[in-house]
Scaffold this motif. Structure first.
Motif, short mmCIF file in Angstrom:
data_model
loop_
_atom_site.label_atom_id
_atom_site.label_comp_id
_atom_site.label_asym_id
_atom_site.label_seq_id
_atom_site.Cartn_x
_atom_site.Cartn_y
_atom_site.Cartn_z
N LEU A 75 7.34 -2.18 1.02
CA LEU A 75 6.01 -3.33 1.72
C LEU A 75 6.39 -2.56 3.48
CD1 LEU A 75 6.52 -7.00 0.79
CD2 LEU A 75 3.99 -5.48 0.97
N ARG A 76 8.33 -2.09 3.95
CA ARG A 76 8.30 -1.45 5.29
C ARG A 76 8.12 0.19 4.72
NH1 ARG A 76 12.70 -4.69 4.26
NH2 ARG A 76 13.84 -2.77 3.25
N ALA A 77 7.61 0.55 3.74
CA ALA A 77 7.63 2.32 3.69
C ALA A 77 6.20 2.88 4.04
CB ALA A 77 8.31 2.92 2.92
N ALA A 78 5.25 1.83 3.41
CA ALA A 78 4.03 2.38 3.30
C ALA A 78 2.53 1.34 3.44
CB ALA A 78 2.90 3.48 2.32
N ARG A 79 1.82 1.81 3.56
CA ARG A 79 0.02 0.47 3.57
C ARG A 79 0.97 -0.26 2.29
NH1 ARG A 79 -5.32 1.61 4.13
NH2 ARG A 79 -4.47 3.69 3.51
N SER A 80 0.72 -1.51 2.41
CA SER A 80 1.14 -2.35 0.64
C SER A 80 -0.80 -3.62 0.88
CB SER A 80 2.19 -2.32 1.29
OG SER A 80 2.89 -1.31 1.49
N ARG A 81 -0.35 -3.82 -0.26
CA ARG A 81 -0.83 -4.81 -0.90
C ARG A 81 -0.22 -5.73 -1.89
NH1 ARG A 81 -3.54 -2.87 2.57
NH2 ARG A 81 -6.16 -2.83 2.65
N VAL A 82 0.26 -6.49 -2.11
CA VAL A 82 0.97 -7.21 -2.66
C VAL A 82 0.10 -8.39 -3.66
CG1 VAL A 82 2.26 -9.09 -3.50
CG2 VAL A 82 2.85 -7.38 -1.64
N ILE A 83 -0.07 -8.76 -4.88
CA ILE A 83 -0.98 -9.22 -5.92
C ILE A 83 0.40 -10.38 -6.70
CG2 ILE A 83 -2.53 -8.91 -7.35
CD1 ILE A 83 -3.19 -6.99 -4.74
N GLY A 84 -0.48 -11.17 -6.38
CA GLY A 84 -0.10 -12.75 -7.52
C GLY A 84 -0.56 -12.54 -8.37
N ILE A 85 -0.40 -12.40 -9.03
CA ILE A 85 -0.94 -12.70 -10.87
C ILE A 85 -0.34 -13.90 -11.50
CG2 ILE A 85 -1.68 -11.64 -13.01
CD1 ILE A 85 -0.66 -9.00 -12.08
N ILE A 86 -1.34 -14.99 -11.37
CA ILE A 86 -1.36 -16.83 -11.98
C ILE A 86 -1.69 -16.83 -13.53
CG2 ILE A 86 -2.00 -19.16 -11.92
CD1 ILE A 86 -2.15 -18.31 -8.94
N GLY A 87 -0.61 -16.48 -14.78
CA GLY A 87 -2.12 -16.75 -15.58
C GLY A 87 -1.06 -17.71 -16.47
N ALA A 88 -1.58 -18.28 -17.91
CA ALA A 88 -0.81 -19.18 -18.35
C ALA A 88 -0.06 -18.10 -19.83
CB ALA A 88 -1.63 -20.21 -19.03
N TYR A 89 0.94 -19.17 -20.37
CA TYR A 89 1.33 -17.90 -21.67
C TYR A 89 0.39 -17.22 -22.35
CZ TYR A 89 3.42 -17.73 -25.95
OH TYR A 89 4.05 -16.14 -26.91
N ASP A 90 0.84 -15.91 -22.48
CA ASP A 90 -0.15 -15.36 -23.61
C ASP A 90 -1.86 -15.35 -22.89
OD1 ASP A 90 -0.17 -13.62 -25.66
OD2 ASP A 90 -1.34 -15.47 -26.91
N CYS A 91 -1.79 -15.17 -21.74
CA CYS A 91 -2.97 -14.93 -21.23
C CYS A 91 -3.96 -13.66 -20.77
CB CYS A 91 -3.87 -15.93 -19.82
SG CYS A 91 -2.23 -14.89 -18.68
N GLY A 92 -2.66 -12.85 -21.09
CA GLY A 92 -3.22 -11.26 -20.92
C GLY A 92 -2.72 -10.68 -19.26
N LEU A 305 -8.93 -2.76 -9.79
CA LEU A 305 -8.21 -2.52 -8.52
C LEU A 305 -8.95 -2.30 -6.87
CD1 LEU A 305 -5.87 -0.25 -8.20
CD2 LEU A 305 -7.32 1.10 -9.18
N PHE A 306 -10.34 -1.81 -8.04
CA PHE A 306 -11.49 -1.99 -5.97
C PHE A 306 -10.92 -3.08 -5.26
CE2 PHE A 306 -14.66 1.15 -7.24
CZ PHE A 306 -13.18 2.81 -7.54
N TYR A 307 -11.27 -4.22 -5.62
CA TYR A 307 -10.70 -5.54 -5.32
C TYR A 307 -9.46 -5.34 -4.10
CZ TYR A 307 -11.48 -10.06 -4.24
OH TYR A 307 -11.86 -11.90 -3.57
N TRP A 308 -7.96 -5.49 -5.25
CA TRP A 308 -6.98 -5.55 -4.65
C TRP A 308 -6.89 -4.47 -3.69
CZ3 TRP A 308 -3.68 -5.37 -9.98
CH2 TRP A 308 -4.42 -5.83 -10.61
N LEU A 309 -7.60 -2.79 -3.95
CA LEU A 309 -7.31 -2.14 -2.33
C LEU A 309 -7.81 -2.17 -1.25
CD1 LEU A 309 -7.38 1.02 -4.80
CD2 LEU A 309 -4.79 -0.29 -3.37
N ASN A 310 -9.04 -3.47 -1.74
CA ASN A 310 -9.92 -3.44 -0.18
C ASN A 310 -9.96 -5.04 0.46
OD1 ASN A 310 -11.39 -1.20 -0.57
ND2 ASN A 310 -12.83 -1.96 -1.54
N ALA A 311 -8.34 -5.38 0.04
CA ALA A 311 -7.94 -6.98 0.82
C ALA A 311 -7.90 -6.37 2.12
CB ALA A 311 -6.86 -6.97 -0.20
N GLY A 312 -8.61 -8.04 2.77
CA GLY A 312 -8.37 -7.89 3.86
C GLY A 312 -7.39 -8.10 4.97
N ALA A 313 -6.44 -8.24 5.91
CA ALA A 313 -5.29 -9.12 6.18
C ALA A 313 -5.76 -10.41 5.98
CB ALA A 313 -4.91 -8.20 8.19
#
Length: 336
Positions: A75-92, A305-313
């Motif tokens: 996070l400190r080294a470059a412009r970053s996006r943190v993506i939290g991924i929520i899902g039940a067991y075996d959801c893919g 992927l586009f949506y993750w990268l376009n995340a606003g602050a």
């Protein structure tokens, strides 16, 4: 600032200067930083006369998924996006991570080029069982073990932009998210969601087509989001992506229309109940690792992927004033 906080102005993050400038290096409030209040690791003085031998060759990263402190360095080294991924067991979830990585094996994705990763070995491990080299009859993804959250790292670069963007994809066991629906306190330690720029909720398309499991899927997502909201996971108002996984199973089912209608209603329910907790809510339909040829591998991942990268602050967290004037009312659970 309470006397308790002032007396413990220390941090285990070696890059943090909180004892000097009274600020978190990650920009978080003290009760949200998992390193604040912990003693820094003392490596001890070097023995007198010891001289380090010159290194032979080049030190390479292990390439395994990152733990929290290592992810903090990204996070400190470059412009970053943190993506939290929520899902039940075996959801893919694991298939989604592997599918995105495999898309880059074929070259740039609509002007987005792979530019590096410190977790290549980790990506290869989760991709192996879905490849011919595994000698499996059908594609398979290993389940994520319970325990500490880890992060998969991708550096990407857009055409015409000089700077890299680092994606940190959080991976936590699905059972742990299901536990949040039963007990809100189980979500207090999920710091990756409080730091996330985009929260991604996965809905299992295969189970949505099965009359035996359909209602379980529909009725499990909202309670998980509710529990996380009540634990303060979405105070920064991140983006929310609601993702239908395993669309190949939906396409090949005679219940496809019913499943898609259920998914649409679920998205609308989330918008109605939790719309004020997110800066934007969108739905996506994906097939990361199809079992047949009806749907292309990686279908829908480009849009996600586009949506993750376009995340606003995300909005900064506004500290909540305790209802009581007692010092203990300001305490928060420690994030180990």
């Amino acid at each position: 600032m309470s006397a308790l906080v002032a007396a413990e102005m220390i941090c285990s993050n070696p890059d943090c200067r909180v004892s000097v400038d009274k600020k978190c290096v990650e920009g978080l409030s003290f009760d949200q930083c998992q390193f604040f209040g912990k003693q820094p690791v003392d490596l001890g003085p070097a023995a007198a006369g010891d001289v380090a031998a010159p290194a032979a060759g080049i030190d390479l990263d292990l390439g395994v998924p990152l733990h929290a402190l290592q992810a903090s360095g990204v996070l400190r080294a470059a412009r970053s996006r943190v993506i939290g991924i929520i899902g039940a067991y075996d959801c893919g979830k694991t298939s989604l991570l592997a599918g995105l990585y495999d898309l880059f094996q074929e070259g740039p994705i609509a002007g987005i080029t792979f530019a590096g990763s410190s977790t290549l070995h980790g990506f290869e491990n989760i991709c192996h069982d879905s490849r011919v080299a595994s000698k499996r009859g059908i594609a398979h993804s290993s389940r994520t073990s319970r325990g500490e959250v880890v992060f998969y790292h991708l550096d990407v670069q857009r055409d015409g932009e000089p700077d890299l963007i680092s994606l940190l994809l959080a991976d936590r066991s699905g059972e742990e998210y299901e536990d949040v629906a039963d007990e809100m306190a189980n979500g207090l330690s999920m710091f990756e969601l409080r730091r996330a720029d985009t929260v991604t909720v996965l809905v299992d398309g295969r189970r949505l087509c099965d009359p035996k499991t359909r209602h379980d899927v529909i009725n499990s997502v909202a309670p998980i989001v509710q529990g996380l909201q009540e634990s303060g996971a979405f105070e920064r108002r991140p983006q929310l992506a609601v993702v239908l996984t395993k669309n190949d199973a939906v396409v090949g089912s005679d219940k496809a229309d019913v499943a898609m209608a259920d998914f649409d209603r679920l998205v609308e329910t989330i918008k109605r109940r939790f719309g004020d907790r997110f800066s934007d809510i969108r739905k996506f339909v994906t097939t990361a690792s199809p079992k047949g040829m009806a749907v292309k591998r990686g279908d829908g991942l480009q849009e996600l992927l586009f949506y993750w990268l376009n995340a606003g602050a995300p909005e900064p967290v506004v500290p909540v004033r305790p209802a009581s004037d007692r010092v203990f009312a300001a305490l928060r659970p420690r994030e180990d």
